[in-house]
Scaffold this motif. Structure first.
Motif, PDB file in Angstrom:
ATOM      1  N   TRP A  59       0.801  -1.219   0.000  1.00  0.00           N
ATOM      2  CA  TRP A  59       0.000   0.000   0.000  1.00  0.00           C
ATOM      3  C   TRP A  59       0.841   1.280   0.000  1.00  0.00           C
ATOM      4  CZ3 TRP A  59      -5.313  -0.171  -0.277  1.00  0.00           C
ATOM      5  CH2 TRP A  59      -5.879  -1.453  -0.126  1.00  0.00           C
ATOM      6  N   THR A  60       2.011   1.212   0.562  1.00  0.00           N
ATOM      7  CA  THR A  60       2.868   2.401   0.594  1.00  0.00           C
ATOM      8  C   THR A  60       4.327   1.989   0.758  1.00  0.00           C
ATOM      9  OG1 THR A  60       3.361   4.460   1.773  1.00  0.00           O
ATOM     10  CG2 THR A  60       2.550   2.628   3.094  1.00  0.00           C
ATOM     11  N   ARG A  61       5.189   2.749   0.111  1.00  0.00           N
ATOM     12  CA  ARG A  61       6.622   2.527   0.274  1.00  0.00           C
ATOM     13  C   ARG A  61       7.249   3.549   1.218  1.00  0.00           C
ATOM     14  NH1 ARG A  61       8.758   1.059  -5.883  1.00  0.00           N
ATOM     15  NH2 ARG A  61       7.416  -0.780  -6.164  1.00  0.00           N
ATOM     16  N   ALA A  62       6.439   4.455   1.693  1.00  0.00           N
ATOM     17  CA  ALA A  62       6.946   5.480   2.614  1.00  0.00           C
ATOM     18  C   ALA A  62       7.149   4.869   3.997  1.00  0.00           C
ATOM     19  CB  ALA A  62       5.984   6.648   2.681  1.00  0.00           C
ATOM     20  N   ASP A  63       8.180   5.342   4.673  1.00  0.00           N
ATOM     21  CA  ASP A  63       8.458   4.903   6.038  1.00  0.00           C
ATOM     22  C   ASP A  63       7.706   5.820   7.007  1.00  0.00           C
ATOM     23  OD1 ASP A  63       9.444   4.179   8.497  1.00  0.00           O
ATOM     24  OD2 ASP A  63      11.553   4.210   7.910  1.00  0.00           O
ATOM     25  N   PRO A  64       6.810   5.284   7.814  1.00  0.00           N
ATOM     26  CA  PRO A  64       6.034   6.150   8.719  1.00  0.00           C
ATOM     27  C   PRO A  64       6.891   6.833   9.774  1.00  0.00           C
ATOM     28  CG  PRO A  64       5.700   3.840   9.261  1.00  0.00           C
ATOM     29  CD  PRO A  64       6.472   3.868   7.976  1.00  0.00           C
ATOM     30  N   ARG A  65       8.138   6.353   9.971  1.00  0.00           N
ATOM     31  CA  ARG A  65       9.025   6.958  10.975  1.00  0.00           C
ATOM     32  C   ARG A  65      10.086   7.850  10.333  1.00  0.00           C
ATOM     33  NH1 ARG A  65       7.849   1.809  12.947  1.00  0.00           N
ATOM     34  NH2 ARG A  65       6.874   1.822  15.021  1.00  0.00           N
ATOM     35  N   ASP A  66      10.003   8.015   9.023  1.00  0.00           N
ATOM     36  CA  ASP A  66      10.918   8.919   8.323  1.00  0.00           C
ATOM     37  C   ASP A  66      10.271  10.299   8.288  1.00  0.00           C
ATOM     38  OD1 ASP A  66      12.876  10.089   6.829  1.00  0.00           O
ATOM     39  OD2 ASP A  66      12.329   9.115   4.938  1.00  0.00           O
ATOM     40  N   CYS A  67      10.538  11.083   9.306  1.00  0.00           N
ATOM     41  CA  CYS A  67       9.831  12.353   9.502  1.00  0.00           C
ATOM     42  C   CYS A  67      10.743  13.545   9.199  1.00  0.00           C
ATOM     43  CB  CYS A  67       9.316  12.452  10.934  1.00  0.00           C
ATOM     44  SG  CYS A  67       8.338  11.021  11.452  1.00  0.00           S
ATOM     45  N   ASP A  68      10.112  14.620   8.770  1.00  0.00           N
ATOM     46  CA  ASP A  68      10.816  15.871   8.495  1.00  0.00           C
ATOM     47  C   ASP A  68      10.023  16.990   9.177  1.00  0.00           C
ATOM     48  OD1 ASP A  68      12.095  18.117   7.546  1.00  0.00           O
ATOM     49  OD2 ASP A  68      12.099  17.491   5.452  1.00  0.00           O
ATOM     50  N   HIS A  80       1.588  14.093  -0.166  1.00  0.00           N
ATOM     51  CA  HIS A  80       1.172  13.415   1.066  1.00  0.00           C
ATOM     52  C   HIS A  80      -0.362  13.408   1.080  1.00  0.00           C
ATOM     53  CE1 HIS A  80       5.324  13.651   2.574  1.00  0.00           C
ATOM     54  NE2 HIS A  80       5.318  14.898   2.130  1.00  0.00           N
ATOM     55  N   ILE A  81      -0.951  12.325   0.584  1.00  0.00           N
ATOM     56  CA  ILE A  81      -2.397  12.329   0.337  1.00  0.00           C
ATOM     57  C   ILE A  81      -3.218  12.429   1.622  1.00  0.00           C
ATOM     58  CG2 ILE A  81      -2.211  11.116  -1.847  1.00  0.00           C
ATOM     59  CD1 ILE A  81      -2.945   8.559  -0.418  1.00  0.00           C
ATOM     60  N   TYR A  92      -0.426   9.071   5.683  1.00  0.00           N
ATOM     61  CA  TYR A  92      -0.959   7.906   4.967  1.00  0.00           C
ATOM     62  C   TYR A  92      -0.175   6.657   5.348  1.00  0.00           C
ATOM     63  CZ  TYR A  92      -1.931   4.684   1.123  1.00  0.00           C
ATOM     64  OH  TYR A  92      -2.257   3.570   0.391  1.00  0.00           O
ATOM     65  N   ALA A  93       1.149   6.755   5.385  1.00  0.00           N
ATOM     66  CA  ALA A  93       1.982   5.614   5.775  1.00  0.00           C
ATOM     67  C   ALA A  93       1.694   5.212   7.219  1.00  0.00           C
ATOM     68  CB  ALA A  93       3.461   5.957   5.602  1.00  0.00           C
ATOM     69  N   MET A  94       1.504   6.192   8.093  1.00  0.00           N
ATOM     70  CA  MET A  94       1.184   5.884   9.485  1.00  0.00           C
ATOM     71  C   MET A  94      -0.162   5.165   9.596  1.00  0.00           C
ATOM     72  SD  MET A  94       2.427   9.250  11.635  1.00  0.00           S
ATOM     73  CE  MET A  94       1.991   8.441  13.188  1.00  0.00           C
ATOM     74  N   LEU A 272      -7.189  13.636  12.889  1.00  0.00           N
ATOM     75  CA  LEU A 272      -8.155  12.813  13.616  1.00  0.00           C
ATOM     76  C   LEU A 272      -9.023  11.987  12.678  1.00  0.00           C
ATOM     77  CD1 LEU A 272      -9.712  12.000  16.221  1.00  0.00           C
ATOM     78  CD2 LEU A 272     -11.135  14.032  15.851  1.00  0.00           C
ATOM     79  N   LEU A 273      -9.434  12.589  11.564  1.00  0.00           N
ATOM     80  CA  LEU A 273     -10.438  11.960  10.717  1.00  0.00           C
ATOM     81  C   LEU A 273      -9.944  10.691  10.031  1.00  0.00           C
ATOM     82  CD1 LEU A 273     -12.096  15.094   9.051  1.00  0.00           C
ATOM     83  CD2 LEU A 273     -12.910  13.729  10.985  1.00  0.00           C
ATOM     84  N   PHE A 274      -8.722  10.677   9.538  1.00  0.00           N
ATOM     85  CA  PHE A 274      -8.257   9.516   8.774  1.00  0.00           C
ATOM     86  C   PHE A 274      -8.117   8.258   9.640  1.00  0.00           C
ATOM     87  CE2 PHE A 274      -6.690  12.821   5.724  1.00  0.00           C
ATOM     88  CZ  PHE A 274      -7.520  12.445   4.679  1.00  0.00           C
TER      89      PHE A 274
END
Length: 302
Positions: A59-68, A80-81, A92-94, A272-274
């Motif tokens: 579903w995603t290749r993004a790392d949810p812990r790769d934050c900026d 970032h949808i 989305y990754a989170m 909150l909503l997602f």
């Protein structure tokens, strides 16, 4: 001699009638479920959420812990949808990765509940007398403990909370409901003609339970377990929201809801909503599928 008796029991017409009736029940239930759009839609939703938990890379290749931090609280856009959270993590990754903790807790808690509750219910219903009285009183004691309050007290006594401590808390408090349902099914089944015929031909207690009684007790247990899956997903989110369940850096929908709640009035409702939407849809899917299974497996409700 024992093998001859078992062979006779296996060919007993009453036993075969029970097996055929059980097979017909499941076949009729399957045909009924295939004609229910709500059941099919619920199953598809559960399948999709399960794939998020098992293989989030689909579903995603993004790392949810790769934050900026420079991207803090970015609203949904093409890059970032679902936007980003206050630390600049891709939301989305989170949200996708947050399914894993909830589904693992629900699956393992339900498995333990089915194992413990099923064993207690079958033993109490089959043997009756003092065994039934003893196990029923123990079940009543656990039934008297409020589920969420008991889980809160149990987890608050632990120094650390993890997926497995939450699973243990849910299993310890959730098995009485299933035990009562299985016990009632066993009581209704053990006096059937085909069970008595098998018993008169020398079938062992183990054979009676596994071959003749368990298949008939399985249907209500499966319905309860399916609905319980949704309940445990919601319960995990509730405890995590209250700060007693899973803890950061674990990613779960409950934690995301707790962290995003404070930003709603600041103009960032997506935080909150997602996760709340994913949680609600998942719980609803399990409940609707459980209701459809109940209707399909009970001929009186068709």
């Amino acid at each position: 001699m024992t093998e001859q008796v078992e062979s006779v029991v296996g060919s007993d017409p009453g036993a075969e009638t029970g097996i055929e009736r059980n097979a017909s029940l499941w076949a009729d239930a399957w045909r009924d479920l295939r004609r229910r759009p709500i059941a099919i839609l619920s199953f598809v939703v559960i399948l999709l959420v399960s794939s998020m938990a098992a293989v989030p890379g689909l579903w995603t290749r993004a790392d949810p812990r790769d934050c900026d931090i420079r991207l803090s609280k970015v609203k949904p856009n093409a890059a970032h949808i679902f936007g980003t959270n206050e630390l600049g993590c891709d939301y989305y990754a989170m949200t996708i990765h947050g399914a894993r903790a909830s589904i693992i807790v629900a699956l393992f808690a339900t498995a333990l509940v089915v194992l413990v509750g099923g064993l207690v219910g079958m033993t109490a219903g089959f043997y009756g007398r003092w065994v039934d009285s003893l196990l029923s009183r123990v079940t009543d004691i656990f039934f008297a403990l409020p589920f969420l309050l008991g889980a809160l007290v149990f987890l608050s006594m632990l120094r650390t909370q993890s997926v497995w401590t939450v699973v243990l808390a849910f299993a310890a408090l959730g098995w009485p409901t299933l035990a009562r349902i299985v016990r009632a099914s066993v009581l209704a089944t053990k006096n059937m003609d085909y069970v008595q015929a098998a018993r008169s031909l020398g079938a062992s207690d183990r054979r009676l339970l596994l071959r003749h009684i368990l298949p008939n007790a399985a249907a209500p247990a499966i319905v309860v377990a399916t609905i319980a899956l949704g309940g445990y997903v919601a319960a995990e989110a509730t405890l995590s929201y209250l700060g007693i369940g899973l803890q950061p850096p674990t990613i779960s929908w409950g934690i995301m809801i707790a962290q995003g709640e404070g930003w709603v009035t600041s103009g960032y409702p997506h935080l909150l909503l997602f996760p709340a939407a994913f949680l609600s849809v998942t719980v609803l899917a399990f409940i609707l599928l459980g209701d459809a299974l109940r209707d399909a497996l009970d001929p009186k409700l068709r």
